[in-house]
Design a protein around this motif. Structure first.
Motif, short mmCIF file in Angstrom:
data_model
loop_
_atom_site.label_atom_id
_atom_site.label_comp_id
_atom_site.label_asym_id
_atom_site.label_seq_id
_atom_site.Cartn_x
_atom_site.Cartn_y
_atom_site.Cartn_z
N ALA A 1 0.84 -1.20 0.00
CA ALA A 1 0.00 0.00 0.00
C ALA A 1 0.87 1.25 0.00
N GLY A 2 0.49 2.20 -0.83
CA GLY A 2 1.24 3.44 -0.95
C GLY A 2 2.06 3.52 -2.21
N SER A 3 2.24 2.39 -2.89
CA SER A 3 3.05 2.39 -4.10
C SER A 3 2.16 2.50 -5.34
N VAL A 4 2.74 3.04 -6.39
CA VAL A 4 2.06 3.16 -7.68
C VAL A 4 2.69 2.16 -8.63
N VAL A 5 1.86 1.38 -9.32
CA VAL A 5 2.35 0.39 -10.27
C VAL A 5 1.79 0.70 -11.65
N ALA B 1 -7.75 7.55 -7.91
CA ALA B 1 -6.78 8.35 -7.17
C ALA B 1 -6.20 9.40 -8.11
N PRO B 2 -5.84 10.57 -7.60
CA PRO B 2 -5.26 11.58 -8.49
C PRO B 2 -3.90 11.14 -9.01
N ALA B 3 -3.55 11.63 -10.18
CA ALA B 3 -2.22 11.37 -10.70
C ALA B 3 -1.19 12.02 -9.78
N VAL B 4 -0.01 11.42 -9.69
CA VAL B 4 1.05 11.97 -8.85
C VAL B 4 1.65 13.18 -9.56
N ALA B 5 1.74 14.30 -8.87
CA ALA B 5 2.28 15.52 -9.46
C ALA B 5 3.78 15.37 -9.71
N GLY C 1 5.24 14.80 0.04
CA GLY C 1 6.68 14.67 -0.11
C GLY C 1 7.21 13.68 0.90
N ALA C 2 8.32 13.04 0.58
CA ALA C 2 8.97 12.07 1.48
C ALA C 2 10.35 12.58 1.83
N ALA D 1 7.07 4.72 -1.39
CA ALA D 1 6.27 5.93 -1.22
C ALA D 1 6.23 6.71 -2.53
N SER D 2 5.79 6.02 -3.59
CA SER D 2 5.87 6.63 -4.92
C SER D 2 4.77 7.65 -5.17
N VAL D 3 3.87 7.85 -4.20
CA VAL D 3 2.90 8.94 -4.31
C VAL D 3 3.54 10.28 -3.96
N ALA D 4 4.77 10.26 -3.46
CA ALA D 4 5.46 11.49 -3.07
C ALA D 4 5.99 12.20 -4.30
#
Length: 473
Positions: free
Chosen positions: A64-68, A83-87, A130-131, A150-153
């Motif tokens: 959970a928390g990762s983007v694939v 979910a929104p696209a990661v900026a 941010g991470a 933490a690829s949503v960062a």
């Protein structure tokens, strides 16, 4: 959330213990997690599609928390939400959404991508994540793994923590650079070498940081001009070493006198104004020790933070305030782009080291962040507050398991705290149409003051910062 009473500046981050070199491992995370948190983490894997159709966000299970980019075999996809696209990094820094930095520390770190993914899914249209990881506190592979999950960062910051070299200026614990810090960050042993700046930047690149920091040596308030000149010369040299596509932030570490004292503050702000080659500022502020997780109530310091944030927003600069917790959230009202916090007290405020005699066998206090009150209280106080008129129960996914668990689950309390602060950050953006962020923060603070004024509060649970904030707003 685990709330440890007045502690040394980073005393509840295990890498800073005075006997750190005797530890065989930084921390055994398995011993910190608790059965309730592990059971929650074992939830079935699930994915939601991103708005732009370019991948999926894991919202359940260990990933959970990762983007694939592609769904794993046999996985389920939500058909009722996206979910929104990661900026991108640059969109995050230039956008109108506040930036919420989550600090990787020694405690419960493997849960952080989980709560970050949860925040991105539910609040990502109103905040940017941010991470942050500290290079001297973990192996490079561990930091890289954290950034990858933490690829949503949108921002990945590997803090070199070069201020550890400045124990004559800052109030740090004894031996702020131990064997483990030197092992993880060898550049701390060689600040006089000709290629030292390149070593500092390369260490950040190696773990996958996408926003590089200048070294961030501490500014000396007793020798202000020479200290400023040296810091900005070093920053310019670091900027010259950046490569195509990279972005570097002006990283400063300042004792609170730089912002609380009018003369020093004016000198610092004038110098920042002249340094227009830096459009991103990453400023760490050390202030006097107070109760863990409690924001500063120093009105002069808050005025200094306000002036700094005002300058940055007026000049079109992005101001990031790491390690500031609720104080950094408050600074959103005055123009700060973002702020950071983590699980432990040292990641909520960069406070001056204060010696505390150890108390063998002392149990961690059972603390709970009351979002409605903007304050962390004892669990027993929460049990009373939840029956008060107008109380709003937290709707985060961690609280049901937290209050069902015996004994108290510190990891779940930490996830609740981090999620709640993210929700507050998103709320500032969501309510900013009526008078901007300043008005949004003012309204949230006013509601917290009114609601908490009639509660039966013990001395440790009084939100003393709220009246100070009310005056500052």
């Amino acid at each position: 959330m685990a709330h440890e009473e007045p502690d040394s500046m980073p005393g509840d981050d295990l890498e800073w213990l005075e006997d750190e070199d005797s530890l065989t491992e930084v921390v055994d995370e398995e011993q910190l997690q608790g059965q309730a948190a592990n059971a929650w983490l074992a939830a079935e894997e699930a994915y939601v599609p991103l708005d732009d159709g370019d991948g999926y966000l894991a919202v359940g299970g260990a990933d959970a928390g990762s983007v694939v980019s592609a769904l794993p075999a046999g996985s389920t996809v939500s058909e009722i939400s996206t979910a929104p696209a990661v900026a991108s990094r640059d969109d995050a820094l230039a956008g109108d959404r506040p930036v919420y930095l989550v600090h990787h520390g020694a405690r419960h770190a493997n849960f952080l991508p989980v709560v970050m993914g949860d925040l991105h899914h539910k609040k990502g249209r109103s905040l940017t994540l941010g991470a942050v990881a500290n290079l001297p506190s973990a192996k490079a592979a561990k930091i890289s793994s954290f950034f990858q999950q933490a690829s949503v960062a949108a921002l990945r910051i590997a803090d070199p923590q070069c201020y550890r070299l400045d124990d004559k200026i800052l109030r740090l614990p004894p031996s702020p650079i131990g064997k483990r810090a030197l092992e993880y960050s060898p550049y701390l042993a060689s600040p006089e070498e000709p290629d030292w700046l390149r070593q500092v930047l390369n260490a950040q690149r190696a773990v996958g940081a996408n926003l590089l920091l200048t070294p961030g040596r501490a500014l000396n308030p007793d020798d202000p001009q020479n200290s400023l000149d040296a810091a900005f010369q070093q920053a310019d040299e670091a900027l010259a070493l950046t490569e195509r596509g990279e972005r570097v932030a002006l990283n400063l570490t300042v004792p609170s006198r730089w912002l609380a004292s009018g003369a020093l503050r004016n000198r610092l702000l004038d110098e920042i104004l002249d340094q227009d080659q830096f459009d991103v500022l990453h400023i760490r502020i050390q202030w006097g020790a107070s109760k863990a997780f409690a924001p500063t109530v120093d009105a002069d310091l808050l005025m200094g933070i306000r002036r700094l944030a005002n300058l940055c927003v007026d000049e079109g600069r992005s101001l990031l305030l790491p390690q500031t917790g609720l104080t950094g959230w408050f600074a959103l009202a005055h123009g700060a782009t973002g702020f950071g916090l983590g699980v432990s007290g040292s990641e909520q405020a960069f406070t001056e080291h204060a010696f505390r005699r150890s108390q063998p066998g002392r149990q961690q206090a059972q603390r709970y962040f009351e979002k409605q009150m903007l304050h962390t209280v004892d669990r027993s106080a929460h049990d009373v507050f939840q029956h008060a008129a107008g109380y709003i129960n937290c709707d985060c996914v961690y609280c049901p398991a937290l209050f069902d668990s015996q004994p108290w689950s510190h990891p779940l309390a930490a996830l609740h705290h981090i999620f709640s602060m993210g929700a507050l950050t998103a709320r500032v953006h969501e309510d900013s149409e009526r008078g901007g962020r300043h008005a949004a923060v003012r309204r949230i603070v006013a509601v917290a003051r009114r609601w908490s004024s009639g509660l039966p509060l013990g001395s440790d649970d009084v939100p003393r910062h709220l009246p100070v904030w009310g005056q500052a707003l």
